[in-house]
Design an enzyme around this catalytic site. Structure first.
Site, PDB file in Angstrom:
ATOM      1  N   ASP A  66       0.863  -1.175   0.000  1.00 57.52           N
ATOM      2  CA  ASP A  66       0.000   0.000   0.000  1.00 57.52           C
ATOM      3  C   ASP A  66       0.907   1.235   0.000  1.00 57.52           C
ATOM      4  O   ASP A  66       2.067   1.161   0.430  1.00 57.52           O
ATOM      5  CB  ASP A  66      -0.892  -0.029   1.246  1.00 57.52           C
ATOM      6  CG  ASP A  66      -1.611   1.277   1.466  1.00 57.52           C
ATOM      7  OD1 ASP A  66      -2.334   1.720   0.556  1.00 57.52           O
ATOM      8  OD2 ASP A  66      -1.448   1.873   2.556  1.00 57.52           O
ATOM      9  N   ASP A  68      -0.193   5.083   0.733  1.00 56.48           N
ATOM     10  CA  ASP A  68      -0.434   6.148   1.700  1.00 56.48           C
ATOM     11  C   ASP A  68      -0.261   5.666   3.137  1.00 56.48           C
ATOM     12  O   ASP A  68      -0.910   4.725   3.586  1.00 56.48           O
ATOM     13  CB  ASP A  68      -1.859   6.693   1.531  1.00 56.48           C
ATOM     14  CG  ASP A  68      -2.071   7.335   0.163  1.00 56.48           C
ATOM     15  OD1 ASP A  68      -1.078   7.638  -0.512  1.00 56.48           O
ATOM     16  OD2 ASP A  68      -3.245   7.528  -0.214  1.00 56.48           O
TER      17      ASP A  68
END
Length: 313
Positions: A66, A68
């Site tokens: 991922d 962010d």
């Protein structure tokens, strides 16, 4: 008697006694080292050995990260919006909204669906009518200005470990695929899965292809890529900070919670997933943010809103 006399220390020379002492010490050291080695070997045999990970040369494995708050502090789409404002793509009103959303995201450490949807809608309206090549070129500049210094070194090292093992490493994010691809290339990663904005003849239409790559959509993207690449998901790893990515993390054999929010931390502990936290401060332990950075972002967002209000008056 002569031989017995030679063994008596009082009748030996200082040199002979020194030789004897040295030889005795050496023999004792050799025996003790053998005993210690045998003891260490026995202890190692009693302990279950943890397999090496990532496994070097395992071409059926890959890693999915991922973006962010996992690879980068904050949200990529907000940093991108800040860069577009600097280039006069939109007005101060939109900047204030971007600033507040970014501050909230970093302070809370979790994704608010309404904020993220609002940010995506704003970004789509802003880029509508612009060429994809233009935004890619600007994205390179924005990475250098606002994103390069926000990469978590710890997560970067994890990604590099997979690369060093000969495995492919992919970003999986709700951010625009163009932005994600720039970040992946700058970090030396394999590529990126991201939200796809529709374009016709190289020009953005202001619409998405499908839906944002978020939550269950990430898991579907990873599943599809693994099938296309011939990967064994039970040998793959995934990394995220958000409970929204539990579907993706649950797909792989090696899930990691990185800078986890409260829900993901609880879920990971219950299932004995590995955790890594690269934030600092008491606040980070409680709600999942870099404490000083979160306060700074909140102050910055508030200051921006106040300044805009004063200017209007």
């Amino acid at each position: 008697m002569a031989a017995l006399g030679w063994l008596t220390p009082r009748r030996r020379s200082a040199t002979a006694r020194s030789v004897l002492a040295g030889e005795a010490a050496a023999e004792a050291a050799r025996k003790s080292s053998q005993e210690l080695a045998a003891l260490a070997s026995a202890e190692a045999a009693e302990k279950p050995s943890e397999p090496e990970f990532p496994v070097v040369g395992d071409d059926l494995a890959a890693a999915f990260f991922d973006l962010d708050n996992t690879v980068m502090q904050g949200a990529a789409i907000f940093h991108f919006g800040r860069g577009l404002y600097k280039r006069k793509f939109f007005q101060r009103r939109e900047l204030a909204r971007f600033a507040w959303q970014q501050a909230w995201f970093r302070l809370a450490g979790v994704e608010d669906p309404e904020h993220m949807q609002d940010a995506r809608d704003s970004a789509l309206s802003i880029v509508k009518g612009h060429r994809v090549s233009e935004l890619m070129s600007i994205g390179e500049e924005i990475y250098d200005e606002y994103m390069a210094d926000r990469i978590w070194p710890g997560t970067r090292a994890l990604a590099q470990a997979h690369l060093d093992a000969g495995q492919k490493v992919w970003l999986v994010t709700a951010a625009p695929v163009e932005t994600a691809t720039i970040i992946a290339r700058r970090l030396g990663l394999t590529g990126a899965l991201g939200t796809v904005a529709e374009s016709v003849d190289g020009v953005y239409t202001g619409r998405l292809v499908g839906e944002p790559l978020h939550g269950p959509a990430k898991a579907e993207a990873v599943r599809a890529l693994a099938a296309a690449e011939g990967l064994d998901l039970s040998r793959c790893a995934a990394y995220s900070d958000s409970h929204n990515d539990i579907p993706m993390l649950s797909l792989v054999g090696h899930p990691y919670a990185i800078n986890p929010d409260a829900k993901l931390r609880k879920h990971a502990r219950a299932r004995e997933w590995r955790l890594r936290d690269y934030r600092t401060g008491r606040k980070a332990a409680k709600v999942g943010i870099p404490a000083a950075a979160g306060v700074g972002a909140l102050a910055g967002g508030t200051a921006a809103a106040v300044a805009l209000h004063r200017r209007r008056r």
